[in-house]
Design a protein around this motif. Structure first.
Motif, PDB file in Angstrom:
ATOM      1  N   ILE A  15      -1.521  -3.715  12.785  1.00  0.00           N
ATOM      2  CA  ILE A  15      -1.208  -2.727  11.750  1.00  0.00           C
ATOM      3  C   ILE A  15      -0.059  -1.829  12.208  1.00  0.00           C
ATOM      4  CG2 ILE A  15      -2.140  -0.746  10.471  1.00  0.00           C
ATOM      5  CD1 ILE A  15      -4.851  -2.071  10.514  1.00  0.00           C
ATOM      6  N   TRP A  16       0.071  -1.657  13.519  1.00  0.00           N
ATOM      7  CA  TRP A  16       1.165  -0.830  14.050  1.00  0.00           C
ATOM      8  C   TRP A  16       2.530  -1.353  13.612  1.00  0.00           C
ATOM      9  CZ3 TRP A  16       1.007   3.870  15.780  1.00  0.00           C
ATOM     10  CH2 TRP A  16      -0.134   4.374  16.410  1.00  0.00           C
ATOM     11  N   ASN A  17       2.625  -2.665  13.422  1.00  0.00           N
ATOM     12  CA  ASN A  17       3.917  -3.236  13.028  1.00  0.00           C
ATOM     13  C   ASN A  17       4.391  -2.699  11.681  1.00  0.00           C
ATOM     14  OD1 ASN A  17       3.862  -4.755  15.364  1.00  0.00           O
ATOM     15  ND2 ASN A  17       2.925  -6.535  14.367  1.00  0.00           N
ATOM     16  N   SER A  18       3.438  -2.353  10.823  1.00  0.00           N
ATOM     17  CA  SER A  18       3.808  -1.877   9.485  1.00  0.00           C
ATOM     18  C   SER A  18       4.365  -0.462   9.512  1.00  0.00           C
ATOM     19  CB  SER A  18       2.597  -1.945   8.549  1.00  0.00           C
ATOM     20  OG  SER A  18       1.580  -1.043   8.978  1.00  0.00           O
ATOM     21  N   ILE A  19       4.098   0.274  10.600  1.00  0.00           N
ATOM     22  CA  ILE A  19       4.593   1.659  10.678  1.00  0.00           C
ATOM     23  C   ILE A  19       5.443   1.858  11.927  1.00  0.00           C
ATOM     24  CG2 ILE A  19       2.727   2.691   9.329  1.00  0.00           C
ATOM     25  CD1 ILE A  19       1.320   3.387  11.950  1.00  0.00           C
ATOM     26  N   GLU A  20       6.091   0.776  12.374  1.00  0.00           N
ATOM     27  CA  GLU A  20       6.896   0.852  13.587  1.00  0.00           C
ATOM     28  C   GLU A  20       8.030   1.864  13.443  1.00  0.00           C
ATOM     29  OE1 GLU A  20       7.612   0.214  17.430  1.00  0.00           O
ATOM     30  OE2 GLU A  20       5.988  -0.748  16.292  1.00  0.00           O
ATOM     31  N   ASN A  21       8.587   1.966  12.226  1.00  0.00           N
ATOM     32  CA  ASN A  21       9.720   2.885  12.005  1.00  0.00           C
ATOM     33  C   ASN A  21       9.301   4.351  12.061  1.00  0.00           C
ATOM     34  OD1 ASN A  21      11.413   0.699  11.648  1.00  0.00           O
ATOM     35  ND2 ASN A  21      11.148   0.654   9.417  1.00  0.00           N
ATOM     36  N   TYR A  22       7.999   4.614  11.863  1.00  0.00           N
ATOM     37  CA  TYR A  22       7.516   5.999  11.847  1.00  0.00           C
ATOM     38  C   TYR A  22       6.696   6.351  13.087  1.00  0.00           C
ATOM     39  CZ  TYR A  22       8.484   5.064   6.915  1.00  0.00           C
ATOM     40  OH  TYR A  22       9.069   4.697   5.743  1.00  0.00           O
TER      41      TYR A  22
ATOM     42  N   GLN B 161       4.301  10.909   6.665  1.00  0.00           N
ATOM     43  CA  GLN B 161       2.882  10.519   6.709  1.00  0.00           C
ATOM     44  C   GLN B 161       2.517   9.694   5.478  1.00  0.00           C
ATOM     45  OE1 GLN B 161       2.528  12.069  10.252  1.00  0.00           O
ATOM     46  NE2 GLN B 161       0.583  11.562   9.319  1.00  0.00           N
ATOM     47  N   ARG B 162       3.044  10.115   4.312  1.00  0.00           N
ATOM     48  CA  ARG B 162       2.732   9.407   3.068  1.00  0.00           C
ATOM     49  C   ARG B 162       3.290   7.986   3.098  1.00  0.00           C
ATOM     50  NH1 ARG B 162       4.810  12.922   0.183  1.00  0.00           N
ATOM     51  NH2 ARG B 162       2.999  14.299   0.038  1.00  0.00           N
ATOM     52  N   SER B 163       4.523   7.854   3.617  1.00  0.00           N
ATOM     53  CA  SER B 163       5.122   6.514   3.717  1.00  0.00           C
ATOM     54  C   SER B 163       4.327   5.635   4.682  1.00  0.00           C
ATOM     55  CB  SER B 163       6.572   6.634   4.183  1.00  0.00           C
ATOM     56  OG  SER B 163       7.348   7.348   3.245  1.00  0.00           O
ATOM     57  N   ALA B 164       3.895   6.225   5.813  1.00  0.00           N
ATOM     58  CA  ALA B 164       3.100   5.467   6.780  1.00  0.00           C
ATOM     59  C   ALA B 164       1.787   5.007   6.169  1.00  0.00           C
ATOM     60  CB  ALA B 164       2.847   6.317   8.021  1.00  0.00           C
ATOM     61  N   VAL B 165       1.137   5.919   5.425  1.00  0.00           N
ATOM     62  CA  VAL B 165      -0.132   5.563   4.769  1.00  0.00           C
ATOM     63  C   VAL B 165       0.086   4.433   3.766  1.00  0.00           C
ATOM     64  CG1 VAL B 165      -1.859   6.417   3.140  1.00  0.00           C
ATOM     65  CG2 VAL B 165      -1.238   7.799   5.122  1.00  0.00           C
ATOM     66  N   GLN B 166       1.172   4.529   3.002  1.00  0.00           N
ATOM     67  CA  GLN B 166       1.457   3.492   2.007  1.00  0.00           C
ATOM     68  C   GLN B 166       1.767   2.159   2.674  1.00  0.00           C
ATOM     69  OE1 GLN B 166       4.635   5.307  -0.183  1.00  0.00           O
ATOM     70  NE2 GLN B 166       3.268   6.562  -1.451  1.00  0.00           N
ATOM     71  N   ASN B 167       2.497   2.180   3.784  1.00  0.00           N
ATOM     72  CA  ASN B 167       2.806   0.918   4.486  1.00  0.00           C
ATOM     73  C   ASN B 167       1.544   0.280   5.055  1.00  0.00           C
ATOM     74  OD1 ASN B 167       5.427   1.459   3.873  1.00  0.00           O
ATOM     75  ND2 ASN B 167       6.187   1.484   5.969  1.00  0.00           N
ATOM     76  N   ILE B 168       0.654   1.115   5.633  1.00  0.00           N
ATOM     77  CA  ILE B 168      -0.606   0.567   6.157  1.00  0.00           C
ATOM     78  C   ILE B 168      -1.424  -0.042   5.023  1.00  0.00           C
ATOM     79  CG2 ILE B 168      -2.815   1.216   7.186  1.00  0.00           C
ATOM     80  CD1 ILE B 168      -1.305   3.234   8.915  1.00  0.00           C
TER      81      ILE B 168
END
Length: 596
Positions: A218-225, A51-58
């Motif tokens: 924005i979804w592209n930035s968290i595609e891996n998660y 979740q933290r990585s996803a927040v940081q990527n967004i």
């Protein structure tokens, strides 16, 4: 208790199985719990890391878009011709701008404001719309996928001029509804970045640059998660409007829990147990928020919990089963030995234990068999003829004097005295009988309490005898009452005072017994205010205590002193001090033997 009597009483091996099972179950449960805690904490920490990585990527994605809009104007200001043309473009009608460039013979594309912003729109595929707003002309210059449009937004007929300056500039927010309607943008998720445009010479504000980005990008930035994200992630503008929502339910609306979110830390847990990760960009004025409900977070380790429960149950089952089989086999073999001993008890000396193993049970069985062989030989050789003889019983009566008969006789006399009105005589006889009973009663362990009680009863006899002429005091900590003590180690000292030290003509006779504990010693002080001992007699007594072979009377003191010396050594014994006419102090030093 019924279950214990029915299944466990007198059944050693069932107790062992039960005890082993309990220890095994408790051990496995504790180990499983600790493992579950460790693995669940790791699973939760891993999920929070996702979740933290996803927040940081967004945040990184939106910040990059924010910086890209900022750089559009920075690059414009750095190019003097472009900055001048942009100011002229926003302060004059579009027709005049075209004529102005023709008159200057300015045909370069690098200084054409319209083309430059067209290029910047086309360079970023995430841009849905790019707008330049002229404050003086109240016009919108709109770039989109279709064409370049000029839209008049006169304040008398439109709310766009007010909307373009509503709220803070240079902040990330949701697109204004009036602007969207004016430029005929579809109702799709977007976020906007607005930058003020100033005249590079006068520094006066001449308009606004506003860029609409597609929020779905924005979804592209968290595609891996995307498959691993739990709960929801939302992006909030400075006023609490939802710019992006992974669930898609709050987009464009004001977030209903914005006040609560403002009061929590970057990493926090709500009262309901929900986990929050918050990242605020002060420059862009937006907040990226991850909220994971407690039940969804628990789902990350539900599989681990079920696996641990299954494995623990199997381990418990096998541990109990294997140990039970082993112990029951041991019990069966032991039971066969018990059955054998019962046969021997009933006279079957030809019985044998059928045991082939050579372990401890086998060795016991072998020893029993060998013992029976030897016993049979011994019986045949020595006692077979004698066991046929007639058995006779020899009974002898042993006359023994029961020491309690005197106690019972004294009790009869006491009751007679009480019935005749001689209460004090009855009380004295009672004290005497109890004293006598204390002396003749055999106890496995004699304590300080017993000795002090004997002293008290002895002193009580003479308190009754002398009434108001005599008093005594016994001082002892209750915690010392259970200490082990020699029998008759204090009473003889009390007796010496009564016989030799009391002033029978006086009315203030006093004696005090005080017991204290000093390190590993019990210190007893017996102090009276009697006649005292003459110095020459006191010297004789002390010599007798120092030299056991010398006879000088004082049998009671010497008996106490010599017993202590013989049993415990030199530090222990009796010491005596006396002042003629003022009283005597006798001290006895005992070892602290505890209560065992």
């Amino acid at each position: 208790m019924k279950i214990y009597r029915k299944y466990f009483k007198d059944k050693l091996f069932l107790k062992i199985i039960f005890l082993f099972s309990m220890i095994t179950i408790v051990t496995i449960i504790i180990f499983s719990y600790l493992m579950f805690r460790s693995m669940s904490d790791a699973a939760v920490e891993r999920q929070l890391g996702i979740q933290r990585s996803a927040v940081q990527n967004i945040n990184k994605y939106i910040n990059n878009k924010y910086e890209s809009v900022q750089n559009m104007m920075r690059d414009t200001y750095r190019d003097a011709d472009l900055a001048f043309n942009t100011s002229y473009f926003l302060e004059h009608p579009y027709k005049d701008y075209v004529e102005f460039r023709l008159n200057r013979n300015d045909s370069g594309l690098t200084s054409d404001t319209v083309q430059i912003f067209r290029n910047r729109f086309e360079d970023d595929p995430d841009i849905a719309t790019l707008m330049l707003y002229s404050a003086s002309l109240q016009q919108l210059y709109v770039y989109n996928d279709v064409n370049f449009k000029i839209i008049s937004t006169n304040a008398a007929r439109s709310l766009v001029p007010d909307a373009m300056y509503a709220g803070e500039s240079s902040k990330v927010s949701t697109p204004n509804v009036w602007v969207r309607k004016t430029i005929e943008m579809p109702e799709s998720p977007m976020f906007s970045v607005r930058i003020p445009i100033n005249n590079n010479i006068t520094l006066r504000n001449i308009g606004q640059l506003e860029v609409y980005f597609n929020s779905e990008k924005i979804w592209n930035s968290i595609e891996n998660y995307r498959e691993e994200i739990k709960g929801r992630i939302v992006v909030l503008s400075g006023n609490g409007d939802v710019i992006f929502d992974t669930d898609g339910s709050f987009y464009g609306d004001r977030y209903p829990y914005v006040e609560q979110i403002n009061s929590v830390y970057d990493n926090d847990v709500t009262e309901e147990g929900d986990s929050i990760i918050k990242l605020t960009d002060t420059q862009g004025g937006y907040t990226v928020l991850s909220l994971i409900p407690k039940n969804e977070l628990a789902g990350t380790y539900r599989g681990v919990r079920n696996t641990i429960v299954l494995v623990s149950s199997i381990c418990i089952l096998f541990a109990i089963l294997i140990s039970s089989l082993f112990i029951m086999n041991f019990a069966r073999r032991t039971h066969s030995i018990i059955q054998f001993t019962r046969k021997v008890k009933n006279g079957d000396l030809n019985a044998r234990i059928a045991e082939t193993k050579d372990d401890e049970i086998g060795q016991i069985a072998k020893s029993f068999n060998e013992m029976l062989v030897d016993l049979n030989l011994y019986i045949d050789r020595v006692y077979k003829a004698e066991i046929k003889q007639k058995h006779t019983e020899i009974a002898a009566l042993e006359a023994r004097v029961n020491p309690h008969f005197l106690y019972n006789t004294l009790e009869v006399i006491r009751m007679r005295a009480v019935s005749q009105g001689a209460a004090d005589v009855g009380e004295m006889i009672y004290s005497l009988s109890m004293l006598f009973k204390n002396y003749v009663q055999q106890k496995p362990r004699y304590t300080l309490k017993d000795e002090l009680e004997a002293c008290r009863m002895y002193l009580e006899l003479f308190r009754i005898r002398y009434k108001d002429k005599f008093s005594y005091e016994i001082i002892c900590d209750k915690q010392l009452m259970g200490r082990t003590l020699l029998k008759m180690s204090l009473q003889p000292i009390i007796e010496n005072y009564i016989l030799h030290g009391m002033r029978t003509d006086g009315t203030d006779n006093e004696i005090a017994i005080k017991i204290t504990k000093i390190d590993e010693y019990l210190y007893v002080e017996i102090k009276d205010n009697g006649q005292g001992i003459p110095p020459d007699r006191l010297g004789q007594i002390k010599d007798a205590l120092a030299n056991s072979d010398e006879y000088s009377g004082s049998f009671g003191l010497r008996s106490i002193h010599e017993r202590l010396k013989l049993l415990y050594g030199a530090p222990y014994g009796v010491d005596i001090k006396s002042d003629l006419g003022r009283g005597t102090v006798v001290t006895v030093l005992f070892p602290d033997l505890g209560e065992d």
